[in-house]
Write a protein that holds these residues in place. Structure first.
Motif, mmCIF file in Angstrom:
data_model
loop_
_atom_site.group_PDB
_atom_site.id
_atom_site.type_symbol
_atom_site.label_atom_id
_atom_site.label_comp_id
_atom_site.label_asym_id
_atom_site.label_seq_id
_atom_site.Cartn_x
_atom_site.Cartn_y
_atom_site.Cartn_z
ATOM 1 N N PRO A 1 12.333 -38.090 48.436
ATOM 2 C CA PRO A 1 11.474 -37.746 49.572
ATOM 3 C C PRO A 1 10.158 -37.045 49.202
ATOM 4 O O PRO A 1 9.126 -37.398 49.755
ATOM 5 C CB PRO A 1 12.364 -36.844 50.423
ATOM 6 N N PRO A 2 10.159 -36.077 48.255
ATOM 7 C CA PRO A 2 8.870 -35.463 47.903
ATOM 8 C C PRO A 2 7.866 -36.485 47.358
ATOM 9 O O PRO A 2 6.667 -36.367 47.601
ATOM 10 C CB PRO A 2 9.220 -34.444 46.822
ATOM 11 N N TYR B 1 -2.127 -17.641 50.233
ATOM 12 C CA TYR B 1 -2.673 -18.510 51.265
ATOM 13 C C TYR B 1 -3.514 -17.769 52.302
ATOM 14 O O TYR B 1 -4.372 -18.357 52.936
ATOM 15 C CB TYR B 1 -1.540 -19.266 51.965
ATOM 16 N N MET C 1 -9.161 -19.975 46.375
ATOM 17 C CA MET C 1 -8.162 -19.277 45.579
ATOM 18 C C MET C 1 -7.989 -19.889 44.186
ATOM 19 O O MET C 1 -7.393 -19.276 43.312
ATOM 20 C CB MET C 1 -6.805 -19.294 46.283
ATOM 21 N N PHE C 2 -8.501 -21.099 43.990
ATOM 22 C CA PHE C 2 -8.340 -21.738 42.684
ATOM 23 C C PHE C 2 -9.592 -21.515 41.846
ATOM 24 O O PHE C 2 -10.659 -22.030 42.186
ATOM 25 C CB PHE C 2 -8.080 -23.237 42.862
ATOM 26 N N SER D 1 4.619 -30.046 45.772
ATOM 27 C CA SER D 1 5.705 -29.204 46.282
ATOM 28 C C SER D 1 6.854 -29.077 45.284
ATOM 29 O O SER D 1 7.976 -28.864 45.663
ATOM 30 C CB SER D 1 6.225 -29.702 47.637
ATOM 31 N N ASN E 1 -7.298 -23.361 51.304
ATOM 32 C CA ASN E 1 -7.671 -22.161 50.541
ATOM 33 C C ASN E 1 -8.230 -22.565 49.180
ATOM 34 O O ASN E 1 -7.701 -22.228 48.132
ATOM 35 C CB ASN E 1 -6.483 -21.215 50.401
ATOM 36 N N ASP F 1 -3.339 -29.646 51.230
ATOM 37 C CA ASP F 1 -2.673 -28.386 50.833
ATOM 38 C C ASP F 1 -3.640 -27.458 50.113
ATOM 39 O O ASP F 1 -3.437 -26.255 50.056
ATOM 40 C CB ASP F 1 -1.502 -28.689 49.902
ATOM 41 N N GLU G 1 10.061 -36.285 57.011
ATOM 42 C CA GLU G 1 9.696 -37.697 57.126
ATOM 43 C C GLU G 1 10.899 -38.564 57.468
ATOM 44 O O GLU G 1 10.758 -39.723 57.786
ATOM 45 C CB GLU G 1 9.048 -38.198 55.833
ATOM 46 N N LYS G 2 12.092 -37.981 57.364
ATOM 47 C CA LYS G 2 13.297 -38.732 57.679
ATOM 48 C C LYS G 2 13.359 -39.112 59.151
ATOM 49 O O LYS G 2 13.690 -40.220 59.496
ATOM 50 C CB LYS G 2 14.535 -37.913 57.301
ATOM 51 N N CYS H 1 1.052 -27.086 44.573
ATOM 52 C CA CYS H 1 0.628 -27.217 45.968
ATOM 53 C C CYS H 1 0.689 -28.669 46.422
ATOM 54 O O CYS H 1 1.170 -28.962 47.512
ATOM 55 C CB CYS H 1 -0.796 -26.697 46.147
ATOM 56 N N MET I 1 -0.637 -24.036 39.669
ATOM 57 C CA MET I 1 -0.568 -23.757 41.113
ATOM 58 C C MET I 1 -1.073 -24.952 41.915
ATOM 59 O O MET I 1 -0.493 -25.306 42.946
ATOM 60 C CB MET I 1 -1.417 -22.519 41.406
ATOM 61 N N TYR J 1 7.622 -39.670 48.213
ATOM 62 C CA TYR J 1 7.052 -40.442 49.312
ATOM 63 C C TYR J 1 6.085 -39.596 50.127
ATOM 64 O O TYR J 1 5.099 -40.104 50.654
ATOM 65 C CB TYR J 1 8.158 -41.027 50.189
ATOM 66 N N THR J 2 6.371 -38.296 50.238
ATOM 67 C CA THR J 2 5.442 -37.418 50.941
ATOM 68 C C THR J 2 4.112 -37.362 50.197
ATOM 69 O O THR J 2 3.039 -37.442 50.805
ATOM 70 C CB THR J 2 6.025 -35.995 51.044
ATOM 71 N N LEU K 1 9.822 -45.486 63.212
ATOM 72 C CA LEU K 1 11.062 -45.325 62.449
ATOM 73 C C LEU K 1 12.261 -45.495 63.372
ATOM 74 O O LEU K 1 12.203 -45.171 64.545
ATOM 75 C CB LEU K 1 11.103 -43.941 61.814
ATOM 76 N N THR L 1 9.319 -31.938 53.292
ATOM 77 C CA THR L 1 9.988 -32.986 52.510
ATOM 78 C C THR L 1 10.995 -33.759 53.336
ATOM 79 O O THR L 1 11.099 -34.964 53.216
ATOM 80 C CB THR L 1 10.707 -32.377 51.306
ATOM 81 N N GLU M 1 9.738 -44.222 53.108
ATOM 82 C CA GLU M 1 10.915 -44.786 52.457
ATOM 83 C C GLU M 1 11.569 -45.810 53.384
ATOM 84 O O GLU M 1 12.010 -46.872 52.960
ATOM 85 C CB GLU M 1 11.900 -43.661 52.126
ATOM 86 N N ASP M 2 11.587 -45.458 54.648
ATOM 87 C CA ASP M 2 12.163 -46.349 55.644
ATOM 88 C C ASP M 2 11.363 -47.640 55.728
ATOM 89 O O ASP M 2 11.921 -48.724 55.843
ATOM 90 C CB ASP M 2 12.161 -45.641 57.001
ATOM 91 N N PHE M 3 10.055 -47.488 55.653
ATOM 92 C CA PHE M 3 9.167 -48.647 55.681
ATOM 93 C C PHE M 3 9.466 -49.568 54.509
ATOM 94 O O PHE M 3 9.508 -50.784 54.646
ATOM 95 C CB PHE M 3 7.715 -48.162 55.641
#
Lengths: 301, 245
Positions: free
Chosen positions: B143-144, A93, B198-199, B111, B195, B191, A131-132, B108, B104, B146-147, A63, A128, B2-4
């Motif tokens: 951003p979320p 958790y 827990m589900f 986000s 755990n 994520d 990644e910037k 997870c 939940m 792309y994550t 980047l 979130t 995003e940059d990519f």
């Protein structure tokens, strides 16, 4: 955005250019004579030889560095997000009284203490916005697994950068590199690899054949589509025209391609040298006229 | 990621999705045709007093009316708009508490907080009544998104068993591509992996990629640029035959 707009316009202009494979060659008297003269199998249009050029690029690997203002902005956004985030459900958790929970609480306390010492300098565990900026992301991940093993971050500036080795592909990792080759002549010696299109070939076929002939077959190359991205027309110098009357000049259609692996092998006949350069560096190599013609199809990154 | 997209992918997509003016015009006209009113009646749309201030009639048959694309420019390069993640939980018909597990899980992996989906109609055989909470969904962008895409491509998809890619036929003809995941895929997310106990209930879920592309071909091109695999048509046919045997 503006740059992209400009590049798009140029891309489009090139597309609408008159040349097309199916079109019959115009029936002017001059071109008739030229057609008669033309004895070999090369593709000719209005006295100009049709040539396929290859814009072979290595895309950015890491980047880019954020602008100081960008960095500040993202840091601020991150802090805001951290403040407004819902509380972390610890019970969900971690099992109560487990070692992991204890470790996590200790880490949180440490972070809190650090944050109070230098407000805002501490990176919070926020995925979130991480990644910037790639550097901080890697730091983040090393934080998480610091207990098990240390993650080493490779330097952004490689040894090829320091020695300015233009033949290396591990250089200028944040930028796009383009392949230019040197021909054994005095003027216009540096340019993109190119070669004439034969009668039975398409542009892509001609481009890949020429690339193999000039630069060896040790490269893993992918051509982006079958359409040319740029167009450049030039007249041959007069001394050159005397020798072969067939062509007035050449019309170059540039094809985009990416390199994934491998390296150029110089054949020492058609080309004697090569270099991987960014757009800014290309100015120092190629002729000004040539640079003006090709600069708009190259990436600023 | 995003940059990519901005540094590499958008340029390539521009080159690959370019249509020459003639075929572009053809495509636009084809889409416009779907929007014309039915001409069989004597009264046209302009002269028919019934049609004034009413939406245009729907096309006959089981057809969708697709939007007319604008002239191509630097703005029409396909882009990922948002990703919808959605899951329907059958067990929630009997007790609503089963929804919590799904909510939940989605929170997870994405986000972001999901919203509860209520049933639109009742189905007597499933003992489902109208307006019962039946599932949850979340749409993420920026951003979320792309994550999430990064996690999906780098961690989840390579570890999925007996999955060869999104079928090439998927898509709504307008560049939006959807895919379904089995319940086992949920546990592959980093994520949730930590755990998993827990589900109480693992559910399958759907992921819908909303793109600005106007054809499925362009949408697929964009997603494969993000390294999401697609199965070619031939392979699918063979696989289908094997399954039947």
């Amino acid at each position: 955005m503006f740059l992209q707009k400009l590049r798009y316009r140029i891309f489009k202009q090139n597309k609408i250019s008159f040349f097309s494979r199916n079109q019959p060659i115009s029936q002017k008297s001059q071109s008739d004579i030229l057609n008669l003269l033309k004895s070999d199998k090369n593709e000719v249009h209005e006295g100009y030889r049709i040539v396929a050029g290859i814009v072979l690029s290595r895309t950015p690997i890491i980047l880019r560095d954020p602008h100081p203002f960008e960095r500040e902005y993202y840091l601020y956004q991150q802090r805001l997000e951290h403040i407004h985030a819902p509380p972390f459900p610890v019970d969900f958790y971690f099992k109560k009284g487990s070692v992991a929970e204890k470790k996590w609480r200790e880490k949180k306390e440490r972070e809190k203490a650090e944050a109070s010492l230098a407000f805002g300098s501490r990176k919070t565990k926020n995925k979130t916005s991480s990644e910037k900026n790639g550097e901080e992301e890697t730091i983040d991940s090393s934080d998480v697994s610091s207990d098990e093993e240390e993650i080493k971050i490779a330097n952004k500036i490689t040894s090829a950068d320091l020695t300015n080795d233009v033949k290396s592909l591990d250089r200028a990792l944040q930028h796009t590199l383009y392949l230019i080759v040197k021909k054994p002549r005095e003027t216009h010696s540096w340019q993109f690899p190119q070669g004439g299109v034969e009668k039975t070939e398409t542009l892509v076929q001609a481009a890949s054949r020429e690339l193999e002939e000039e630069c060896g077959n040790c490269m893993d190359v992918w051509f982006v589509g079958r359409r040319p991205i740029g167009y450049y027309k030039y007249d041959y110098p007069k001394c050159f025209v005397k020798d072969n009357i067939e062509y007035k000049g050449a019309k170059v259609f540039f094809m985009a391609a990416h390199i994934f692996a491998g390296q150029v092998k110089v054949d020492n006949k058609e080309i004697i040298d090569f270099a991987w350069v960014t757009k800014q560096e290309m100015k120092n190599y190629v002729h000004t006229e040539y640079y003006e013609a090709v600069k708009d199809m190259l990436s600023e990154h | 990621m995003e940059d990519f997209y901005h540094s590499t992918l958008s340029t390539d997509l521009m080159i690959l999705s370019y249509k020459d003016p003639e075929s572009e015009q053809k495509f636009i006209e084809k889409r416009q045709k779907e929007h014309l009113p039915i001409k069989k009646s004597v009264l046209t749309r302009d002269t028919n007093p019934f049609a004034i201030n009413r939406p245009p009639p729907k096309p006959r048959g089981n057809k969708k009316r697709l939007p007319v694309p604008p002239k191509q420019s630097h703005k029409t390069i396909p882009k990922l708009l948002k990703i919808d993640v959605h899951c329907m939980i059958k067990e929630a018909i009997h007790s609503k508490q089963h929804l919590l597990s799904g909510i939940m899980a989605l929170q997870c992996i994405t986000s972001e907080r999901p919203t509860v989906v209520y049933s639109k109609t009742g189905v007597a055989q499933w003992k489902l009544r109208k307006d019962m909470p039946i599932g949850c969904k979340v749409s993420i962008s920026g951003p979320p998104m792309y994550t999430f895409l990064d996690k999906l491509v780098e961690i989840v998809l390579p570890r999925m068993k007996e999955w060869h890619g999104i079928p090439i036929t998927s898509g709504d003809q307008n560049g939006n591509i959807a895919m379904g995941f089995p319940a086992s895929a949920l546990s592959l997310f980093p994520d949730i992996e930590g755990n998993y106990d827990m589900f109480p209930l693992m559910t399958g879920f759907d992921v819908i990629f909303n793109t600005t592309a106007y054809t499925d071909y362009e949408g697929r091109m964009l997603l494969s640029g993000f390294q999401i695999p697609f199965t070619p048509r031939k392979k699918m046919g063979r696989k289908g035959r094997i399954n039947r045997n």
